[in-house]
Design an enzyme around this catalytic site. Sequence first.
Site, PDB file in Angstrom:
ATOM      1  N   GLU A  16       0.820  -1.212   0.000  1.00 28.60           N
ATOM      2  CA  GLU A  16       0.000   0.000   0.000  1.00 28.60           C
ATOM      3  C   GLU A  16       0.855   1.263   0.000  1.00 28.60           C
ATOM      4  O   GLU A  16       0.476   2.286  -0.559  1.00 28.60           O
ATOM      5  CB  GLU A  16      -0.924   0.041   1.236  1.00 28.60           C
ATOM      6  N   ASP A 567      28.044  -7.747 -12.046  1.00 28.88           N
ATOM      7  CA  ASP A 567      27.653  -6.626 -11.180  1.00 28.88           C
ATOM      8  C   ASP A 567      27.933  -6.926  -9.711  1.00 28.88           C
ATOM      9  O   ASP A 567      27.540  -7.978  -9.210  1.00 28.88           O
ATOM     10  CB  ASP A 567      26.145  -6.363 -11.334  1.00 28.88           C
ATOM     11  N   HIS A 661      18.678   7.773 -11.068  1.00 30.80           N
ATOM     12  CA  HIS A 661      17.643   7.689 -10.033  1.00 30.80           C
ATOM     13  C   HIS A 661      16.670   8.857 -10.112  1.00 30.80           C
ATOM     14  O   HIS A 661      15.736   8.946  -9.332  1.00 30.80           O
ATOM     15  CB  HIS A 661      18.276   7.597  -8.652  1.00 30.80           C
ATOM     16  N   CYS A 693      23.878   3.710 -13.537  1.00 25.03           N
ATOM     17  CA  CYS A 693      23.324   2.414 -13.154  1.00 25.03           C
ATOM     18  C   CYS A 693      22.395   1.946 -14.276  1.00 25.03           C
ATOM     19  O   CYS A 693      22.302   2.598 -15.317  1.00 25.03           O
ATOM     20  CB  CYS A 693      22.569   2.578 -11.829  1.00 25.03           C
TER      21      CYS A 693
END
Length: 745
Positions: A16, A567, A661, A693
């Site tokens: 939620e 990685d 990001h 990334c």
Amino acid sequence: MKTYAYGFPRVGKNREFKKSVEAFWAGELSEKKTQEALVQIQKDILAAYEKNGIDQFPIGEVTGYDPMFDAAIMVGVYRPKNLKAYYEFCRGKNALEMTKWFNTNYHYLVPDFSALGAVKFSVNWNKAKEYLDQFKKGTPSIIGPFTFLKLSKGIPAAKFGKTLQQLTKVYQKILATIPEVHLEEPAFVLELSKEEVAMIQEAYKVLATSGCKIRLITYYDSVDFLKELTQLPVDAIGLDFVNGPANLQSLKKYGFPKGKTLIAGLVNGRNVWRTDVKKAVETLKEISAVAKNVVVSNAAPLFHLPISLEGEGKLDAEVKKRLAFAQEKLEDIREIANVFDGKQKARDLNLNGLWKNEKMRNRVQALTAADFQKKESVEERRAIHEKQFNLPLFPTTTIGSFPQTPEVRKQRADVRAGRISEEQYKTFVRKSIVDLVKWQEKMGLDVLVHGEFERTDMVEFFAEKLNGIATTQGGWIISYGTRAYRPPVIFGDISRPAPMTIDEIQYAQTLTKKPMKGMLTGPVTIIAWSFVREDVPIAEVAYQLGLCLQDEIRDYEKAGIRIVQVDEPAIREKAPIKKRDWPSYFDWAINSFKLSINTEPQTQIHTHMCYSEFGEIVEQIDAMDFDVISIETTRSRGDIIESFERIDFKKQIGLGVWDIHSPAVPTKAQMKKIVQRALKVIPKENFWINPDCGLKTRGWKETESSLKNLVELSKELRKSAPAKPKAGASRRRVMASSSCQCCEC
Ligand code: GLN
Ligand code: ZN
């Protein structure tokens, strides 16, 4: 015996948290409704504590994004006016830097004082009091002032003490408005100086004048200054007896004051195994022989665990009965208290793994030093690679994944639910690969990837392919903000029944003449982002994984794939909190990586690491013996570059120039600034151009614009740089400066 618990996951049984916050971002949920959803999550958490026999627990553990950020707002470091402004700091163009919270995979937003000039702390948002008013009773939870400041950045060491004093005054004012506080000070388990301990003593003297009863909670390791800690003017002290066994020795040595309560962390908040209650009760007896008032608790916040095992119907029953997620950990806490009181007998659980694979055990047993060390040096390999690939200067590549669009996720959900066949799904993935390869060629990238469309998560994907590792259906953990992942459970010996990634990569290579990069997750990261068995040494688990990955790379070689990325974003995060414990960790961590990549010298090995405090481990990174590393830089604004001044780094490196990001598109000029700064310490012939990334969380629109800028930048750099020197050309040696400015030491 009373029970105490804290840190219950905020993700929500049906995620939620993620759903409501992301709906707010999408403009589908109002601020009011979003706040209501957060309150509902808090209510559910309190109900979970109560239902599972926990006597005392904090309130106010739910946040809109991150508790560190909330603390920063509380004391006026940031002052967003509404929820929209709040999230601007979390994910907007000028989002705060994010870094890993201690040695966990949770990322917090780092309050940055350097950007602020002189900070004047003030009570800007009394979150504690607000919660109390709302819930009428309870102990509000906040991050303690020392931890808050220690984990912030941009405070010159000389000013730390003074800043802490100022901050403490504001905390004192907040505490004066509430009768009781649950104050978390995990930074107390760091290796602190005498001066810092003295600052803590000063600070807590001031806090005590608020009249508020303080429950001071430490976790993740032992406290080195336990003697002084127990003398602080607080009501209760929480200690971790699971990851900080030294706490018990110190406790026996220094005793525990009569008037205080000891919150004894006996249930592991960071791993999913059922508690060995008999053993915990033994420890509890030892603790009780020293401390008069003891309550049983979890040893670390429970948000590192999924909510509950309910609904994990697909787990092997033998595995499942050995597991406990957050809710079941609450039961463990209750059980320890009951068994201690003689009200109940401890359940008899055989916690030892039953899943042996003799072949893998023998292979690990037979490993010798030669298995961990490539025969050819990095220079020798480089000469081979330069001939083989003939890449331009400033070669461009990406980190692996491309946008996981709703369509990609839908296809995966459909195949899982049986709505489409495996064949249909495979066709979809292949089509996505074809499109991506064409797209990358059009964009002008040099080393291509297949896009990872078939992968949910870089660890879960491999966990599903390997024997000895289980995955969950609903075991979500928040890694940052609303981003959640499902850590697998390593329960037995690991083996690779069949190649895991060859099909897709080999297919992708058939579509292009440019090199296609094979894509694997390293052993340390698989371990760090999974829950790991505790019945064999961790090195054994790591070497089993290392061997499976080596087998996979050998299969790549057979299939003609010549570049492989392994990685290891979790290598720094998994390091123990206390540096004195580092050598034994890095020994198995580095060795397992080297074991994985110990294949043919023709294969160019890349590795990728996300953000972390790399300055501290640049030597260990160097020891990993790969050929090329890609690493985050944009959020830490180039700090990382300084650390490469310290060593003669012969390997190639791609400092991420695009912070993936955030949805913001970096301009060429922004990226160029990072490169130019880096080129002061890194020779240009060692330099790759890539994002920070993987791009799986991004949309296609910003991906296209950003990569376009990135490729253009590389072309521009090539033009202004002289022709590429021959392999093995001498490189500038940069000496370490005598005063270390590279890290936080
Ligand atoms: N290859 C992975 C990806 O691109 C790496 C992700 C990571 O380091 N977290 O998604
Ligand atoms: Zn990364």
